[in-house]
Design a protein around this motif. Structure first.
Motif: not given
Ligand code: PLP
Length: 473
Positions: A17-21, A90-91, A115-116, A256-257
């Motif tokens: 699950i990624t978030l845009p900047e 976002p990681t 870790g990214v 994360t939330q």
């Protein structure tokens, strides 16, 4: 054909699950605004009186001191810091489908991948703002210590971004175990010295007492502070423990939330490994806030059984360093002279714990568990062989606990949602894995006499109102 393609894509499960900047949080969260019991103040090491901003100003810039003492719930992240965060944030948050399948558990396991970052861990989340606020205050050089080298390399990178010199005292055992960390620091333009060293009075004193000393974070902190206060234009920087560090790390938990909400889940269990407490605090404190407001969550900090600060130590006032230069902090501690066994999780070899984490434990908003070294490596290898990522030895403690919880959920037949913070990769820690494969690693059960001996050195220090004795009987 086209429809079939779309259909098959739609049924594919979401792995990460990624978030845009644009969704990166613009403020840090400060749990001090919400803690049910206020923390007791740090004390001046000389007078024993509460330490104020002026006492801290020789070693830290005012921007950080203000955050350390702030009661503001939300603190704006400066644009210059956001710009650097955007390099890797976002990681991603991952769902550990393969690990779940391997464990045959009904639990859903999520991990946040810190870790990214370019340095490979969560440490740049605070290194960047610390370098930024120092630059703003006119600092020319930052001096610090590092355990496993993750913090030192993160600060080296941050200093180069903001045009600051950087010097790192690296705990000798880790300096020898992890030569590539030193090279990373040098690549980012920093100087890295094995501690205890002959460069400071603190280091020379320790070496006179024990020429073979493997070093400890407590000793390396003493060396770094001594040099910082005696060098024109220099300041000291700490990669964990202090309130401002916990605040900076919340960028992680806040992301994360948002990601858990996208996944449509909310964690029943939140896990992080705890050395000085920063990656754990960063990921868990936004969830602790929910817990204060009524959510039921089990929040677990995991530490090595050979350095059981939270699970065995007393809650007392103690120095953050061996040579007693820092203010006295109200925290769980094994005593500032405690030198932990040479486990490979160098970042967890610290005698104390963040006052914020300590107070949350006192208030039973979080709990603590300890794990032996061999179980952590077994867990890390299981993780690598299912999810692919090779973890830092520190992070293997969180994985070991996530596996324990997932197996417990299986026994209980419960579909629990488990979230853990994957605090860093282990690609520069392969010597530790080699030692494990060669059968050269072992557990280090800690004799209670050893803790008792180390605690004698803090017996005469002032006691906090909420003092609690150690639990090693
Ligand atoms: C990868 C990793 N995880 C965890 C830690 C523990 O530190 P903290 O408790 O401050 O997060 C370290 C410290 O060096 C680390 O390198």
């Amino acid at each position: 054909m086209v429809n079939q393609y779309i259909r098959s894509e739609n049924v594919m499960r979401t792995k990460k699950i990624t978030l845009p900047e644009s969704e990166m949080p613009r403020q840090w969260y400060n749990i001090m605004a919400d803690m049910p019991t206020p923390m007791e103040p740090p004390l001046h090491p000389g007078t024993g009186e509460p330490a104020g901003a002026d006492d801290l100003s020789p070693i830290f810039p005012m921007g950080l001191i203000e955050q350390d003492m702030s009661q503001e719930r939300w603190i704006d992240i400066p644009e210059e810091v956001l710009e650097k965060y955007a390099i890797w944030r976002p990681t991603p948050l991952y769902r550990a489908y393969s690990l779940e399948k391997f464990l045959d558990t009904p639990a859903k396991i999520y991990y946040k991948n810190e870790g990214v970052s370019p340095a490979g861990s969560h440490k740049p989340n605070t290194a960047i703002p610390q370098a930024y606020y120092n630059k703003l205050a006119g600092t020319k050089k930052i001096i610090t210590e590092t355990g496993a080298g993750q913090w030192g390399s993160a600060l080296a990178m941050a200093c180069t971004f903001f045009g600051l010199e950087c010097k790192v005292y690296m705990v000798k055992i880790s300096y020898n175990q992890k030569p590539y960390r030193r090279l990373m620091m040098e690549t980012w333009g920093a100087q890295c010295i094995a501690s205890p060293s002959t460069e400071t009075n603190a280091g020379r004193t320790i070496l006179e007492q024990n020429p073979e000393s493997p070093g400890s974070l407590g000793i390396a902190i003493s060396e770094a502070i001594e040099e910082a206060v005696n060098t024109e234009g220099a300041k000291y920087s700490l990669g964990s423990v202090l309130n401002h560090v916990m605040i900076h790390q919340t960028i992680n938990g806040l992301e994360t939330q948002k990601q858990m909400a996208i996944a449509g889940d909310y964690p029943d269990v939140v896990i992080g490994c705890a050395g000085g407490g920063s990656n754990f605090a960063g990921n868990c404190t936004p969830f602790v806030r929910d817990k204060i407001h009524g959510k039921e969550i089990d929040i677990i900090g995991v530490e090595p059984s050979s350095c059981p600060t939270l699970t065995k130590g007393p809650f007392a006032y103690d120095f953050g360093d061996t040579v007693q230069m820092t203010p006295l902090l109200p925290m769980y501690t094994l005593g500032h002279n405690f030198v932990p066994a040479p486990i490979h999780a160098g970042g967890l070899r610290y005698h104390g714990m963040a006052p914020i984490i300590s107070q949350l434990l006192l208030d039973k908003l979080i709990r603590a568990e300890s794990v032996h070294q061999m179980e952590t490596f077994q867990a890390g290898i299981t993780f690598a062989r299912t999810e692919g990522f090779i973890s830092a030895p520190e992070c293997n403690h969180a994985i070991a606990m996530a596996i324990r919880e997932a197996l417990k959920a299986k026994e209980e037949g419960k579909e629990k949602v488990i979230l853990f913070n994957w605090s860093g990769h282990g690609l520069v820690d392969m010597a530790a894995y080699q030692a494990y494969f060669q059968g050269d690693l072992s557990d280090y059960p800690l004799p209670k006499e050893e803790i008792k001996r180390a605690l004698e050195d803090i017996a005469s220090l002032p006691k906090p109102k909420q003092y609690q004795p150690g639990r090693f009987e």
